[in-house]
Design a protein around this motif. Structure first.
Motif, PDB file in Angstrom:
ATOM      1  N   ILE A 119      -4.625  -5.192 -14.912  1.00 14.75           N
ATOM      2  CA  ILE A 119      -3.256  -4.664 -14.341  1.00 14.75           C
ATOM      3  C   ILE A 119      -3.047  -3.519 -15.174  1.00 14.75           C
ATOM      4  O   ILE A 119      -3.142  -3.637 -16.302  1.00 14.75           O
TER       5      ILE A 119
ATOM      6  N   ARG B  35      -8.597 -18.258 -11.040  1.00 12.23           N
ATOM      7  CA  ARG B  35      -7.341 -18.129  -9.842  1.00 12.23           C
ATOM      8  C   ARG B  35      -8.064 -16.947  -9.055  1.00 12.23           C
ATOM      9  O   ARG B  35      -8.394 -15.947  -9.594  1.00 12.23           O
TER      10      ARG B  35
ATOM     11  N   TYR C  10      -0.774 -10.817 -20.462  1.00 12.84           N
ATOM     12  CA  TYR C  10      -1.735  -9.665 -19.893  1.00 12.84           C
ATOM     13  C   TYR C  10      -2.278  -8.765 -20.910  1.00 12.84           C
ATOM     14  O   TYR C  10      -3.053  -7.802 -20.868  1.00 12.84           O
TER      15      TYR C  10
ATOM     16  N   GLU D  52      -2.766 -12.324  -3.765  1.00 14.69           N
ATOM     17  CA  GLU D  52      -1.931 -11.604  -4.779  1.00 14.69           C
ATOM     18  C   GLU D  52      -2.713 -10.591  -5.606  1.00 14.69           C
ATOM     19  O   GLU D  52      -2.081  -9.527  -6.070  1.00 14.69           O
TER      20      GLU D  52
ATOM     21  N   HIS E 234       4.834 -16.572  -4.140  1.00 13.92           N
ATOM     22  CA  HIS E 234       5.864 -15.879  -3.975  1.00 13.92           C
ATOM     23  C   HIS E 234       6.474 -15.983  -2.863  1.00 13.92           C
ATOM     24  O   HIS E 234       5.717 -16.401  -1.825  1.00 13.92           O
TER      25      HIS E 234
ATOM     26  N   HIS F  10      -0.079 -20.754  -6.078  1.00 12.79           N
ATOM     27  CA  HIS F  10       1.177 -20.131  -6.862  1.00 12.79           C
ATOM     28  C   HIS F  10       1.609 -19.053  -5.665  1.00 12.79           C
ATOM     29  O   HIS F  10       1.095 -18.519  -5.108  1.00 12.79           O
TER      30      HIS F  10
ATOM     31  N   SER G 145       6.500 -18.515  -8.611  1.00  8.73           N
ATOM     32  CA  SER G 145       6.386 -17.384  -9.521  1.00  8.73           C
ATOM     33  C   SER G 145       7.882 -17.097 -10.053  1.00  8.73           C
ATOM     34  O   SER G 145       9.083 -17.263  -9.269  1.00  8.73           O
TER      35      SER G 145
ATOM     36  N   ASN H 254       6.129 -15.198 -17.738  1.00  9.25           N
ATOM     37  CA  ASN H 254       5.295 -14.048 -18.285  1.00  9.25           C
ATOM     38  C   ASN H 254       5.499 -13.793 -19.694  1.00  9.25           C
ATOM     39  O   ASN H 254       6.827 -13.873 -19.995  1.00  9.25           O
TER      40      ASN H 254
ATOM     41  N   SER I 150       5.543 -19.750 -13.084  1.00 11.82           N
ATOM     42  CA  SER I 150       4.818 -18.734 -13.866  1.00 11.82           C
ATOM     43  C   SER I 150       5.993 -18.543 -15.131  1.00 11.82           C
ATOM     44  O   SER I 150       6.961 -18.444 -15.007  1.00 11.82           O
TER      45      SER I 150
ATOM     46  N   GLY J 246       8.156 -14.200 -11.546  1.00  7.12           N
ATOM     47  CA  GLY J 246       7.896 -12.667 -11.975  1.00  7.12           C
ATOM     48  C   GLY J 246       7.675 -11.995 -10.532  1.00  7.12           C
ATOM     49  O   GLY J 246       7.154 -10.747 -10.549  1.00  7.12           O
TER      50      GLY J 246
ATOM     51  N   VAL K  67      -4.527 -12.568 -17.612  1.00  8.97           N
ATOM     52  CA  VAL K  67      -4.486 -11.530 -16.600  1.00  8.97           C
ATOM     53  C   VAL K  67      -5.103 -10.327 -17.094  1.00  8.97           C
ATOM     54  O   VAL K  67      -4.746  -9.495 -18.020  1.00  8.97           O
TER      55      VAL K  67
ATOM     56  N   GLU L 251       1.466 -16.176 -18.271  1.00  6.83           N
ATOM     57  CA  GLU L 251       0.764 -14.973 -17.864  1.00  6.83           C
ATOM     58  C   GLU L 251       0.274 -14.366 -19.137  1.00  6.83           C
ATOM     59  O   GLU L 251       1.374 -13.740 -19.765  1.00  6.83           O
TER      60      GLU L 251
ATOM     61  N   PHE M  39       3.940  -2.000 -15.740  1.00  5.80           N
ATOM     62  CA  PHE M  39       3.199  -2.808 -14.893  1.00  5.80           C
ATOM     63  C   PHE M  39       3.100  -1.823 -13.516  1.00  5.80           C
ATOM     64  O   PHE M  39       4.075  -1.652 -12.846  1.00  5.80           O
TER      65      PHE M  39
HETATM   66  N1  KMH Z   1       0.815 -10.796 -10.356  1.00  7.60           N
HETATM   67  C1  KMH Z   1       0.018 -11.199 -11.333  1.00  7.60           C
HETATM   68  C2  KMH Z   1      -0.597  -9.960 -11.911  1.00  7.60           C
HETATM   69  C3  KMH Z   1       4.022 -13.972 -11.928  1.00  7.60           C
HETATM   70  O1  KMH Z   1       4.052 -14.262 -10.618  1.00  7.60           O
HETATM   71  O2  KMH Z   1       4.813 -14.441 -12.555  1.00  7.60           O
HETATM   72  C4  KMH Z   1       0.754 -12.067 -12.447  1.00  7.60           C
HETATM   73  C5  KMH Z   1       1.883 -12.903 -11.737  1.00  7.60           C
HETATM   74  C6  KMH Z   1       3.006 -13.071 -12.382  1.00  7.60           C
HETATM   75  O3  KMH Z   1       1.416 -13.693 -10.845  1.00  7.60           O
END
Ligand code: KMH
Ligand code: ZN
Length: 310
Positions: free
Chosen positions: A202, A254, A173, A258, A51, A49, A85, A112, A110, A87, A199, A171, A118
């Protein structure tokens, strides 16, 4: 004899919560992200995953140009499933957030499943000196964040990405997000098998404990029956304990920097691969079998690593 079920390990390599000051192990240059992702895959992660970050400052980035350099390297070196991602920013529009997934058409991204506070502003007090100017305000300012994911946003993201045949990591939450997903599935927006990422931990979402995990799982059973697969990410100290618990309940797991910078209470992890190796060791000791990337593709019904645009 029936084949033993496989456990998928996802590794979330850098994210958008932690900052360079918090750990020297957090990867943020293109090379660091690529190297740690590849090492995590070698340690047993079948999904990565990802970013991106600005390679000069380490600040979270959703610019597709900041993904391209490490995506190509990762693809050359591993067969792991790439999950991009959508998000990575709490202030950008949904179209900006999905631009990397639209550009590179990965096997997964991802999604959400609801709006929430958050926040990670509680971390700001732990550091007196910061490596980069942006970090303190980014962390402290998260006290005012709303992570916006309205039904309209989710629909727009799903429709824009539909031609790419990307499988979503939904995701979740909090428990209401399961009902949001059920509503949208009934409208034909998402197809089975869906993949839920619970998740926990958070600030703004459900807390990280076993009761909450059981409640989420039971609610998902009620809403989705056999139409779903699931995994757990727990933020901070609960990361490995709840991942192991999930693995014993039939779920996937997971880990990654991150979600937690630690390898055990009070001890920073040296790398993403160290966390992958630890969770792998424990769950293999308990009798689980780790899924290969191709097994993960089969379990989640993915389009295939040759169908991506990077
Ligand atoms: N950071 C995580 C709590 C995403 O990347 O879209 C949730 C997450 C969200 O991974
Ligand atoms: Zn993420």
């Amino acid at each position: 004899m029936a084949r033993k079920p496989r456990t998928i390990i996802t590794c979330a390599v850098t994210g958008a919560i932690h900052t360079p000051t918090m750990s020297d192990a957090l990867p943020w240059t293109y090379d660091q992200i690529a190297e740690q992702a590849i090492a995590a895959a070698e340690a047993g992660a079948s999904i990565l995953h990802l970013h991106a970050r600005n390679p000069e400052t380490g600040a979270p980035s959703i610019n597709p140009d900041d993904f391209a350099p490490f995506l190509s390297r990762i693809k050359q070196s591993t067969d792991a499933v790439v999950n991009i991602s959508t998000g990575g920013s709490l202030t950008a529009t949904i179209q900006q957030r999905i631009a990397p997934a639209k550009t590179f058409s990965p096997e997964m991204c991802s999604m959400n499943m609801g709006s929430l506070n958050f926040s990670f502003h509680g971390l700001a007090a732990r550091y007196k000196e910061w490596k980069f100017d942006w970090e303190k305000e980014y962390v402290a300012g998260s006290e005012g964040n709303i992570f916006r994911n309205t039904f309209k946003d989710i629909k727009e993201a799903a429709e824009t990405l539909a031609p790419e045949r990307v499988k979503f990591e939904h995701e979740i939450y909090d428990v209401g997000h399961l009902y949001n997903l059920k509503f949208m599935m009934d409208q034909g927006q998402f197809k089975a098998p869906i993949f839920l990422q619970f998740v926990l931990g958070i600030l703004g979402g459900i807390g990280a404990d076993i009761d909450n995990l059981v409640f989420l799982k039971r609610t998902a059973d009620k809403l989705f029956g056999d139409q779903y697969r699931w995994s757990v990410l727990a933020a901070g100290a609960a990361q490995i304990p709840l991942a192991v618990t999930a693995s014993q309940m039939g779920g996937h797991v997971r880990v990654g920097l991150e979600d937690s910078l630690f390898i055990s209470r009070g001890e920073l992890a040296e790398s993403n691969a160290q966390q992958v190796a630890k969770v792998r060791r424990i769950i293999e000791d308990l009798g689980n079998i780790i899924a290969t990337p191709d097994e993960a593709r089969e379990i989640l019904d993915l389009k295939g690593g040759d169908q991506v645009k990077f």
